[in-house]
Design an enzyme around this catalytic site. Structure first.
Site, PDB file in Angstrom:
ATOM      1  N   LYS A  75     -29.157  80.480   4.871  1.00 27.12           N
ATOM      2  CA  LYS A  75     -29.773  79.553   5.840  1.00 27.12           C
ATOM      3  C   LYS A  75     -29.405  78.095   5.586  1.00 27.12           C
ATOM      4  CE  LYS A  75     -33.672  82.074   7.649  1.00 27.12           C
ATOM      5  NZ  LYS A  75     -35.094  81.974   7.952  1.00 27.12           N
ATOM      6  N   ASP A 112     -37.569  79.446  13.616  1.00 26.27           N
ATOM      7  CA  ASP A 112     -38.676  80.099  12.895  1.00 26.27           C
ATOM      8  C   ASP A 112     -40.019  79.448  13.223  1.00 26.27           C
ATOM      9  OD1 ASP A 112     -37.179  82.059  11.574  1.00 26.27           O
ATOM     10  OD2 ASP A 112     -36.718  80.741   9.897  1.00 26.27           O
TER      11      ASP A 112
END
Ligand code: ATR
Length: 295
Positions: A75, A112
């Protein structure tokens, strides 16, 4: 209109890049949406070692990929290798949704926090972020997205408890004065007056110990949510429910965070429905997690 960049006609390609990635439920989400929308897409797991990430990442558009989700441990690497970064991904410090633009640029976003808030809004429509302080447990990668989203949604303050206090302090430093680090040992008392209580630790997940948190001081109006979704009802959510508090489970965060990618890559806005929840919960055990694959 995004042009497919392969010379051969075929399904539009996307996927999830991780290491390991066999546990990812994202292919089940996308398969459900392909069936529902009739879009000829393909979404696959791409197991890529950290040392190979950059090479593979740069090659994916050339192989016809419109974009990818990135998961642990890539990420941060995805963010660092992007040409353009959304303000949200920059603030969170990680990317989870990548768009390969027709001109060749790599655009990195993070959905997210969006998934987290959409899940709360869907699961608890009366939830008012401004109603009072929020208690957040945990200061890992997931907490960064959750905290960013809560602040954007307008929570007045966040009490941040983490076993390793230094990590809570680092996040408070990063996100500013509305985030107050507190000792892990005093988390029970921090439920007092909290309008929203969020577990972002891995405690309560199948195979891990439960999160120990007394809800005795929590207001009767508090909303309790957990980003853990295996099991769907964690011990924390069960305790909250038995006290009559509103609860939202963590599965919807996973489902909602996938929507922006689907929109960008396949051009349709997919829905999070009970059928999707069932498909993801009951879907086939992913390759690599089958007992026979281990022998
Ligand atoms: P993620 O990206 O899913 O947030 P992570 O970055 O590894 O994963 O963070 C895991 C979180 O769970 C951390 O807040 C971690 O606390 P530490 O920062 O002290 O490690 C928390 N956590 C994991 N196991 C824990 C335990 N047994 N007790 C308390 N907190 C725990």
């Amino acid at each position: 209109m995004t042009e497919a960049r392969t010379t051969e006609a075929g399904p539009v390609l996307a996927g999830v890049v991780g290491w390991p990635v066999g546990h990812s439920k994202s292919p089940l989400i996308f398969a459900h949406w392909f069936a529902e929308t009739g879009i000829a897409g393909s979404y696959t797991r791409l197991a890529v070692r950290p040392e190979d990430f950059e090479d593979v990442f740069r090659a994916l558009p050339k192989a016809g990929f419109r974009g990818v989700n990135v998961t642990i441990p890539h990420k941060l690497a995805a963010l660092e290798r992007a040409d353009e970064i959304s303000p949200t991904a920059r603030a969170i410090g990680a990317a989870n949704t990548i768009i390969f633009k027709p001109g060749g640029q790599i655009f990195a976003d993070n959905t997210d926090g969006y998934g987290f808030i959409e899940n709360l809004r869907e699961g608890a429509p009366a939830w008012n972020p401004a109603a009072g302080p929020t208690l957040v447990l945990g200061a890992g990668g997931a907490a960064r997205a959750v905290i960013h989203a809560l602040l954007e949604a307008g929570v007045p303050s966040i009490r941040l408890a983490n076993r390793t206090r230094a990590k809570a302090e680092a996040l408070a430093e990063h996100f500013g004065a509305r985030v107050e680090p507190i000792d892990w040992a005093v988390r029970d008392g921090a439920t007092g007056g909290a309008a929203t209580i969020v577990n972002t630790t891995s405690l309560g997940m199948t195979g891990n110990p439960p999160l120990e948190l007394s809800l005795d001081d929590a207001p009767a109006t508090a909303l309790v949510t957990d980003i853990v979704y295996t099991p769907l009802e964690t011990p924390l959510l069960a305790a909250a429910r038995s006290r009559g508090l509103a609860t939202v489970d963590g599965l919807g965060m996973l489902l909602h965070q996938a929507r922006p990618g689907f929109r960008a890559w396949f051009g349709a806005d997919p829905a999070v429905t009970p059928a999707l929840r069932r498909a993801v919960l009951e879907g086939p055990v992913p390759e690599g997690l089958r007992p026979e694959a281990k022998t």
